[in-house]
Design an enzyme around this catalytic site. Sequence first.
Site: not given
Length: 328
Positions: A198, A114, A195
């Site tokens: 957001k 991340k 995919k």
Amino acid sequence: MVKERVLSGMQASGRVHLGNLVGALQNWVRLQDKYDCYYFVADWHALTSGYANPSAIRESVKDLLINFLAVGLDPERCTIFLQSRILEHAELHLLLSMITPLGWLERVPTYKEKQQELKERDLATYGFLGYPLLQTADIIIYRAKYVPVGVDQVPHLEISREIARRFNNFYGEVFPEPEALLTEFPKVPGVDGRKMSKSYDNAIYLSDSPKEVEHKIRTMATDPARIRRTDVGNPDLSPVHQLHKIFSSKEEQDYVAEGCRTAGIGCIDCKKILIKNVFRVLEPIWAKREELIKNPEQLDSIIEKGNEKARAVCRETMELVRKGMGLI
Ligand code: TRP
């Protein structure tokens, strides 16, 4: 018979989209009769990476809570709450931090992934490293048996189990080891074929108006080889067809696949059928959303009741935790 306990949360870092609906929320709705379910909005988790933009978190919390109810989570049959209103989660997070080796947190794959993905943000923070520990506190404070999550969350569940075990070794059996409740879900593509997410700006949101949903589907990517109406296409290469597999009947799927392969129907014909079927799913959600938006006090009171129920469970657990750890 006492029902086994299920707990799951959703991070407040965006609005709810069709991917969240199909991949998580519809499953949560299905579980609410069989289990004693606790579902919450993880606003503290949203802060771990979104601390620079609190107004986005506030908006997301509202959207998530409204949609939890709008999709059919029923406050009579499950407990719905907001993480930051249950201070016991923070207390347990702190106490667990005493026994959590740094290496365990550094080794969780999502930590580095991340950070890479969100390079523009400074995620070299204490809170961000502690993400899976906070998640552990969320789960084990309810002594939950099952945690319905996607495969991406499996490493988090693994560390939760390890920490529960470590606590029990030091201080006595307080926490059952939680298990992931994995269900296979179809991948939900966004309007560009990647995919639905957001961060790709390709999502269809539950808060989109009928007009917006219709527009997004009408302009959605299809098999790129099918340029003219007379070109034949391959439905397997079309994200529209993937959505048909989720939202349309078998007969309709066969009809549009055949029409695509033979150029018997155009992409717009195919999309019209999808729009009709997505609307069928969204219409009751839109209606419920409208009702809730008109009655903010009703929403507040549902969440406040859920918070109280959640807090009562946490208080009991924290008695045992404090006692175990030598605190009076
Ligand atoms: N990490 C989860 C997500 O990305 C959110 C979450 C926080 C969660 N605490 C949890 C999920 C506890 C399940 C159980 O959405």
